[in-house]
Every structure is written in structure tokens, then in C-alpha cells.
Design a protein around this motif. Structure first.
Motif, PDB file in Angstrom:
ATOM      1  N   ARG A 105      57.410 149.236  56.058  1.00 22.55           N
ATOM      2  CA  ARG A 105      57.341 149.102  54.589  1.00 22.55           C
ATOM      3  C   ARG A 105      56.181 148.194  54.185  1.00 22.55           C
ATOM      4  NH1 ARG A 105      61.935 146.486  53.371  1.00 22.55           N
ATOM      5  NH2 ARG A 105      63.078 148.023  54.587  1.00 22.55           N
ATOM      6  N   ALA A 106      55.985 147.111  54.936  1.00 20.59           N
ATOM      7  CA  ALA A 106      54.895 146.177  54.610  1.00 20.59           C
ATOM      8  C   ALA A 106      53.547 146.890  54.669  1.00 20.59           C
ATOM      9  CB  ALA A 106      54.918 144.989  55.579  1.00 20.59           C
ATOM     10  N   ALA A 107      53.369 147.731  55.667  1.00 21.45           N
ATOM     11  CA  ALA A 107      52.112 148.477  55.780  1.00 21.45           C
ATOM     12  C   ALA A 107      51.982 149.469  54.625  1.00 21.45           C
ATOM     13  CB  ALA A 107      52.056 149.205  57.123  1.00 21.45           C
ATOM     14  N   ASP A 108      53.061 150.188  54.354  1.00 20.81           N
ATOM     15  CA  ASP A 108      53.059 151.172  53.259  1.00 20.81           C
ATOM     16  C   ASP A 108      52.730 150.529  51.923  1.00 20.81           C
ATOM     17  OD1 ASP A 108      53.632 153.425  54.587  1.00 20.81           O
ATOM     18  OD2 ASP A 108      55.717 153.614  53.907  1.00 20.81           O
ATOM     19  N   GLU A 109      53.375 149.404  51.658  1.00 19.89           N
ATOM     20  CA  GLU A 109      53.259 148.791  50.329  1.00 19.89           C
ATOM     21  C   GLU A 109      51.937 148.070  50.120  1.00 19.89           C
ATOM     22  OE1 GLU A 109      56.829 146.482  49.881  1.00 19.89           O
ATOM     23  OE2 GLU A 109      58.078 148.271  49.612  1.00 19.89           O
ATOM     24  N   THR A 110      51.293 147.651  51.208  1.00 20.38           N
ATOM     25  CA  THR A 110      50.034 146.906  51.049  1.00 20.38           C
ATOM     26  C   THR A 110      48.809 147.755  51.371  1.00 20.38           C
ATOM     27  OG1 THR A 110      50.108 146.112  53.335  1.00 20.38           O
ATOM     28  CG2 THR A 110      51.144 144.713  51.656  1.00 20.38           C
ATOM     29  N   GLY A 111      48.995 148.832  52.105  1.00 17.02           N
ATOM     30  CA  GLY A 111      47.848 149.640  52.525  1.00 17.02           C
ATOM     31  C   GLY A 111      47.055 148.999  53.654  1.00 17.02           C
ATOM     32  N   VAL A 112      47.613 147.961  54.263  1.00 16.59           N
ATOM     33  CA  VAL A 112      46.948 147.283  55.391  1.00 16.59           C
ATOM     34  C   VAL A 112      47.662 147.701  56.679  1.00 16.59           C
ATOM     35  CG1 VAL A 112      46.468 145.017  56.430  1.00 16.59           C
ATOM     36  CG2 VAL A 112      46.238 145.336  53.963  1.00 16.59           C
ATOM     37  N   PRO A 113      46.917 148.097  57.709  1.00 12.56           N
ATOM     38  CA  PRO A 113      47.583 148.507  58.947  1.00 12.56           C
ATOM     39  C   PRO A 113      48.406 147.367  59.571  1.00 12.56           C
ATOM     40  CG  PRO A 113      45.232 149.064  59.003  1.00 12.56           C
ATOM     41  CD  PRO A 113      45.450 148.217  57.795  1.00 12.56           C
ATOM     42  N   VAL A 114      49.607 147.706  59.975  1.00 10.66           N
ATOM     43  CA  VAL A 114      50.471 146.748  60.682  1.00 10.66           C
ATOM     44  C   VAL A 114      50.856 147.407  62.003  1.00 10.66           C
ATOM     45  CG1 VAL A 114      52.658 145.492  60.671  1.00 10.66           C
ATOM     46  CG2 VAL A 114      51.381 145.778  58.524  1.00 10.66           C
ATOM     47  N   ALA A 115      50.392 146.865  63.104  1.00 13.35           N
ATOM     48  CA  ALA A 115      50.726 147.441  64.407  1.00 13.35           C
ATOM     49  C   ALA A 115      52.042 146.852  64.897  1.00 13.35           C
ATOM     50  CB  ALA A 115      49.603 147.169  65.403  1.00 13.35           C
ATOM     51  N   PHE A 116      52.882 147.723  65.444  1.00 12.29           N
ATOM     52  CA  PHE A 116      54.237 147.330  65.862  1.00 12.29           C
ATOM     53  C   PHE A 116      54.222 146.930  67.340  1.00 12.29           C
ATOM     54  CE2 PHE A 116      58.615 148.459  67.263  1.00 12.29           C
ATOM     55  CZ  PHE A 116      59.315 147.646  66.399  1.00 12.29           C
ATOM     56  N   GLY A 117      54.211 145.638  67.581  1.00 13.09           N
ATOM     57  CA  GLY A 117      54.209 145.140  68.953  1.00 13.09           C
ATOM     58  C   GLY A 117      55.484 144.363  69.240  1.00 13.09           C
ATOM     59  N   VAL A 118      56.595 144.939  68.822  1.00 11.69           N
ATOM     60  CA  VAL A 118      57.885 144.275  69.027  1.00 11.69           C
ATOM     61  C   VAL A 118      58.642 145.010  70.129  1.00 11.69           C
ATOM     62  CG1 VAL A 118      60.058 143.565  67.941  1.00 11.69           C
ATOM     63  CG2 VAL A 118      57.934 143.558  66.609  1.00 11.69           C
ATOM     64  N   LEU A 119      58.938 144.306  71.192  1.00  8.97           N
ATOM     65  CA  LEU A 119      59.716 144.900  72.277  1.00  8.97           C
ATOM     66  C   LEU A 119      61.166 144.995  71.855  1.00  8.97           C
ATOM     67  CD1 LEU A 119      58.281 142.868  75.283  1.00  8.97           C
ATOM     68  CD2 LEU A 119      57.795 145.262  74.713  1.00  8.97           C
ATOM     69  N   THR A 120      61.804 146.133  72.099  1.00 15.82           N
ATOM     70  CA  THR A 120      63.246 146.268  71.890  1.00 15.82           C
ATOM     71  C   THR A 120      63.793 146.825  73.203  1.00 15.82           C
ATOM     72  OG1 THR A 120      62.898 148.460  70.915  1.00 15.82           O
ATOM     73  CG2 THR A 120      63.089 146.639  69.387  1.00 15.82           C
ATOM     74  N   THR A 121      64.431 145.976  73.966  1.00 16.69           N
ATOM     75  CA  THR A 121      64.842 146.379  75.310  1.00 16.69           C
ATOM     76  C   THR A 121      66.318 146.038  75.550  1.00 16.69           C
ATOM     77  OG1 THR A 121      64.209 144.258  76.286  1.00 16.69           O
ATOM     78  CG2 THR A 121      62.503 145.962  76.215  1.00 16.69           C
ATOM     79  N   ASP A 122      66.868 146.659  76.590  1.00 17.68           N
ATOM     80  CA  ASP A 122      68.261 146.372  76.957  1.00 17.68           C
ATOM     81  C   ASP A 122      68.370 145.072  77.743  1.00 17.68           C
ATOM     82  OD1 ASP A 122      69.396 148.588  75.743  1.00 17.68           O
ATOM     83  OD2 ASP A 122      68.974 149.878  77.471  1.00 17.68           O
ATOM     84  N   THR A 123      67.341 144.762  78.535  1.00 20.95           N
ATOM     85  CA  THR A 123      67.430 143.593  79.414  1.00 20.95           C
ATOM     86  C   THR A 123      66.160 142.749  79.346  1.00 20.95           C
ATOM     87  OG1 THR A 123      66.392 144.731  81.277  1.00 20.95           O
ATOM     88  CG2 THR A 123      68.789 144.953  81.086  1.00 20.95           C
ATOM     89  N   ILE A 124      66.300 141.520  79.803  1.00 16.09           N
ATOM     90  CA  ILE A 124      65.133 140.625  79.885  1.00 16.09           C
ATOM     91  C   ILE A 124      64.108 141.198  80.871  1.00 16.09           C
ATOM     92  CG2 ILE A 124      64.378 138.355  80.719  1.00 16.09           C
ATOM     93  CD1 ILE A 124      66.877 137.182  79.463  1.00 16.09           C
ATOM     94  N   GLU A 125      64.611 141.794  81.959  1.00 17.59           N
ATOM     95  CA  GLU A 125      63.699 142.352  82.963  1.00 17.59           C
ATOM     96  C   GLU A 125      62.799 143.430  82.344  1.00 17.59           C
ATOM     97  OE1 GLU A 125      66.985 141.865  83.407  1.00 17.59           O
ATOM     98  OE2 GLU A 125      66.807 140.183  84.810  1.00 17.59           O
ATOM     99  N   GLN A 126      63.393 144.282  81.507  1.00 21.53           N
ATOM    100  CA  GLN A 126      62.582 145.332  80.863  1.00 21.53           C
ATOM    101  C   GLN A 126      61.538 144.715  79.936  1.00 21.53           C
ATOM    102  OE1 GLN A 126      65.671 147.581  78.951  1.00 21.53           O
ATOM    103  NE2 GLN A 126      65.987 148.942  80.702  1.00 21.53           N
ATOM    104  N   ALA A 127      61.918 143.635  79.273  1.00 22.44           N
ATOM    105  CA  ALA A 127      60.955 142.967  78.376  1.00 22.44           C
ATOM    106  C   ALA A 127      59.812 142.361  79.192  1.00 22.44           C
ATOM    107  CB  ALA A 127      61.671 141.897  77.561  1.00 22.44           C
ATOM    108  N   VAL A 128      60.157 141.724  80.299  1.00 20.22           N
ATOM    109  CA  VAL A 128      59.123 141.110  81.152  1.00 20.22           C
ATOM    110  C   VAL A 128      58.155 142.189  81.654  1.00 20.22           C
ATOM    111  CG1 VAL A 128      58.721 139.930  83.367  1.00 20.22           C
ATOM    112  CG2 VAL A 128      60.519 139.124  81.809  1.00 20.22           C
ATOM    113  N   GLU A 129      58.718 143.342  82.027  1.00 22.53           N
ATOM    114  CA  GLU A 129      57.864 144.435  82.528  1.00 22.53           C
ATOM    115  C   GLU A 129      56.830 144.890  81.503  1.00 22.53           C
ATOM    116  OE1 GLU A 129      61.203 146.516  85.420  1.00 22.53           O
ATOM    117  OE2 GLU A 129      60.419 147.647  83.722  1.00 22.53           O
ATOM    118  N   ARG A 130      57.198 144.778  80.203  1.00 25.77           N
ATOM    119  CA  ARG A 130      56.305 145.257  79.132  1.00 25.77           C
ATOM    120  C   ARG A 130      55.469 144.136  78.527  1.00 25.77           C
ATOM    121  NH1 ARG A 130      60.526 148.052  80.017  1.00 25.77           N
ATOM    122  NH2 ARG A 130      60.785 150.246  79.485  1.00 25.77           N
TER     123      ARG A 130
END
Ligand code: INI
Length: 158
Positions: A105-130
Motif C-alpha cells: 500500500r505504501a508503494a501504491d499510495e506514494t508512487g515510490v518503489p518499495v522492495a519487500f525484503g522481509v523474511l517470513t519463515t517457519d524456523t530460525i534455520e530457514q531465516a538464517v539460510e536466507r
């Protein structure tokens, strides 16, 4: 195909300004995402003065600040970084869902690109891998995306 006009954003960071807005929650992981994002921007020609890092408490809080930052027009693109780990939170779906939809929504409403670099993982290990180990670095990927979108936006004539 030869006669079809094709527009791409290039990956040159010279003359562009970037905000990296990053959650402090799970900072051992998010700090690696920040390092990946900064390294990518520097290697594509940005100077350190073209990058600002802004920290927020958690991923849920990213959209509120990202929207302000994008609306300021001081940056050509925003890179949003965080890590939401299911095993560590009973309200994973709320945090991850609000974060993702709020950033879009922030990108849509402002017209400024917002890159999504948020990890959503099941485990800490998966987050560490990424976050800079065997599955790459999602912060670096998001920075590359921000760079491409910022350049594409300059090239678009619509
Ligand atoms: N924030 C995160 O960035 N990652 C998480 O895994 C997380 N968990 O586990 O709850 C988390 N919670 C905090 C949230 O983002 C907000 O900071 C808080 O709710 C205040 O608004």
C-alpha cells in the motif's frame, strides 16, 4: 519481437538515493539482510551518502515508517527489511500479513518503489539460510529489485 519496444530498469545506482528501513526484531538476522542490501547498492555504484538506514522496532511497524519515508520524496526507492519467524510468534500471520500488505500500500499510495525484503519463515534455520548463507541473501535481492524499479520508473514515460 525485434520491433517490439521493451523497457527495462538497469542496475546502476549512480545518482539515486535509497532508504533502507529495517526492523530491529530478530536483529541477528536482519543485520545480515542490511549488510547484503548495502553491499549490493555499493557494488552497483552507489556512494555511502546515497544510502540511509532507518530502524523500526518490528516488521509490523515497517509500513507506517516506510510510507512516511517514501512520501518525503527524498529517496528514489525504499528497501524494507525484517524477519518474521513462525516458530517464535503466535501472531505470525498478523505480523507478516499486515507488514506485506502495508508495504504494498505504501508503494501504491506514494508512487515510490518499495522492495519487500522481509523474511517470513517457519524456523530460525530457514531465516538464517536466507540471510547470507546457503539460500542467498534476501536483503541483497531486495536492494537489486529497488535499484531496477527506481531506474525503470525514470525510463517509463507513463
Ligand atoms: N516482529 C518481527 O519483526 N518479527 C517477529 O517475528 C515478531 N514476532 O515474533 O512477534 C515481531 N513482532 C513485533 C511486531 O513487529 C511489532 O514490533 C510489535 O507488535 C509492535 O507494533
Amino acid at each position: 519481437m525485434d520491433n517490439i519496444r521493451t523497457l527495462n530498469g538497469d542496475l546502476v545506482a549512480r545518482d539515486l538515493r535509497f532508504a533502507i528501513v529495517a526492523a530491529r526484531f530478530n536483529d541477528a538476522i536482519v543485520d545480515s539482510l542490511i549488510r547484503g542490501a548495502v553491499d549490493t547498492l555499493l557494488r552497483h555504484g552507489a556512494g555511502e551518502k546515497q544510502i540511509e538506514i532507518i530502524r523500526v522496532p518490528g516488521a509490523y511497524d515497517l509500513p507506517f515508517i516506510v510510507k512516511r519515508v517514501a512520501a518525503s520524496r527524498r529517496y528514489d526507492a525504499v528497501v524494507a527489511l525484517g524477519a518474521v519467524i513462525r516458530g517464535a510468534t503466535p501472531h505470525f500471520d498478523h505480523v507478516a500479513g499486515q507488514c506485506a500488505s502495508g508495504l504494498a500500500r505504501a508503494a501504491d499510495e506514494t508512487g515510490v518503489p518499495v522492495a519487500f525484503g522481509v523474511l517470513t519463515t517457519d524456523t530460525i534455520e530457514q531465516a538464517v539460510e536466507r540471510a547470507g548463507t546457503k539460500a542467498g541473501n534476501k536483503g541483497a535481492d531486495a536492494a537489486l529489485c529497488a535499484l531496477e524499479l527506481a531506474n525503470l520508473l525514470k525510463r517509463l514515460d507513463v
